[in-house]
Scaffold this motif. Structure first.
Motif, short mmCIF file in Angstrom:
data_model
loop_
_atom_site.label_atom_id
_atom_site.label_comp_id
_atom_site.label_asym_id
_atom_site.label_seq_id
_atom_site.Cartn_x
_atom_site.Cartn_y
_atom_site.Cartn_z
N MET A 189 0.85 -1.19 0.00
CA MET A 189 0.00 0.00 0.00
C MET A 189 0.88 1.24 0.00
SD MET A 189 -3.02 0.79 2.65
CE MET A 189 -3.57 2.39 2.98
N ALA A 190 0.57 2.17 -0.87
CA ALA A 190 1.36 3.40 -0.99
C ALA A 190 1.16 4.29 0.23
CB ALA A 190 0.96 4.16 -2.24
N ILE A 191 2.23 4.94 0.62
CA ILE A 191 2.16 5.89 1.73
C ILE A 191 1.90 7.27 1.15
CG2 ILE A 191 3.44 6.96 3.60
CD1 ILE A 191 5.03 4.35 3.84
N LYS A 192 0.88 7.94 1.68
CA LYS A 192 0.58 9.30 1.24
C LYS A 192 1.32 10.27 2.16
CE LYS A 192 -3.94 8.17 -0.60
NZ LYS A 192 -5.36 8.49 -0.60
N ARG A 193 1.89 11.31 1.54
CA ARG A 193 2.63 12.31 2.31
C ARG A 193 2.27 13.71 1.83
NH1 ARG A 193 6.47 8.20 1.47
NH2 ARG A 193 7.37 7.41 3.39
N THR A 194 2.35 14.66 2.74
CA THR A 194 2.24 16.07 2.39
C THR A 194 3.63 16.66 2.52
OG1 THR A 194 -0.03 16.21 3.21
CG2 THR A 194 1.18 18.29 2.96
N ILE A 195 4.10 17.27 1.45
CA ILE A 195 5.42 17.90 1.43
C ILE A 195 5.21 19.41 1.51
CG2 ILE A 195 7.58 18.22 0.15
CD1 ILE A 195 6.98 15.28 0.88
N THR A 196 5.88 20.05 2.45
CA THR A 196 5.81 21.50 2.59
C THR A 196 7.22 22.05 2.46
OG1 THR A 196 3.92 21.31 4.08
CG2 THR A 196 5.10 23.41 4.07
N LEU A 197 7.39 23.01 1.55
CA LEU A 197 8.66 23.69 1.35
C LEU A 197 8.48 25.15 1.73
CD1 LEU A 197 9.38 22.34 -2.23
CD2 LEU A 197 10.28 21.42 -0.10
N ASN A 198 9.42 25.69 2.47
CA ASN A 198 9.42 27.11 2.79
C ASN A 198 10.71 27.71 2.26
OD1 ASN A 198 6.96 27.59 4.40
ND2 ASN A 198 7.83 26.00 5.68
N PHE A 199 10.59 28.51 1.21
CA PHE A 199 11.74 29.14 0.58
C PHE A 199 11.99 30.49 1.26
CE2 PHE A 199 9.81 26.41 -2.60
CZ PHE A 199 10.91 25.74 -3.11
N LYS A 200 13.18 30.70 1.76
CA LYS A 200 13.57 31.96 2.38
C LYS A 200 14.35 32.75 1.34
CE LYS A 200 13.96 34.18 6.38
NZ LYS A 200 12.87 34.53 7.22
N THR A 201 13.95 34.02 1.12
CA THR A 201 14.59 34.83 0.09
C THR A 201 15.59 35.82 0.69
OG1 THR A 201 12.89 36.54 0.15
CG2 THR A 201 12.52 34.70 -1.35
N SER A 202 16.43 36.37 -0.17
CA SER A 202 17.45 37.32 0.28
C SER A 202 16.84 38.61 0.81
CB SER A 202 18.43 37.62 -0.85
OG SER A 202 17.75 38.15 -1.97
N ASP A 203 15.58 38.88 0.47
CA ASP A 203 14.92 40.07 1.02
C ASP A 203 14.04 39.70 2.21
OD1 ASP A 203 13.01 38.79 -0.48
OD2 ASP A 203 12.32 40.57 -1.54
N ASP A 204 14.35 38.56 2.86
CA ASP A 204 13.77 38.10 4.12
C ASP A 204 12.29 37.75 4.04
OD1 ASP A 204 14.49 37.30 6.68
OD2 ASP A 204 13.59 39.09 7.57
N LYS A 205 11.83 37.31 2.89
CA LYS A 205 10.45 36.83 2.75
C LYS A 205 10.47 35.31 2.78
CE LYS A 205 8.87 40.73 0.02
NZ LYS A 205 8.46 41.19 -1.30
N THR A 206 9.35 34.71 3.15
CA THR A 206 9.19 33.27 3.11
C THR A 206 8.10 32.94 2.10
OG1 THR A 206 9.85 33.02 5.42
CG2 THR A 206 8.61 31.20 4.44
#
Length: 75
Positions: free
Chosen positions: A1-18
């Motif tokens: 049985m396949a495992i379901k996953r939620t992937i969350t990426l948070n990119f931090k930018t050089s101007d301090d935004k996420t």
């Protein structure tokens, strides 16, 4: 049985935004398989997928300075 996953990426930018991005995946699916499921991609080829990943040059802006990744297994 396949495992379901939620992937969350948070990119931090050089101007301090996420910039967050989140998506659900199942074991065994490639990026191409997931892309084919998106609206408008069902009839496209692998070469079109590769071409679209490259994109076109954009205006200079903030750089990505770090990425945090969270993987959550779903029941």
């Amino acid at each position: 049985m396949a495992i379901k996953r939620t992937i969350t990426l948070n990119f931090k930018t050089s101007d301090d935004k996420t910039l967050p991005a989140s998506f659900d995946v199942n074991d065994g699916e490639s990026t191409f398989d997931i892309w084919k499921k998106l609206p408008g991609n069902a009839a496209k080829t692998e070469q079109q997928f590769i071409t679209e990943q490259k994109g076109t040059p954009g205006a200079p802006g903030a750089s990505i300075v770090s990425v945090s990744v969270q993987v959550k297994e779903n029941p």
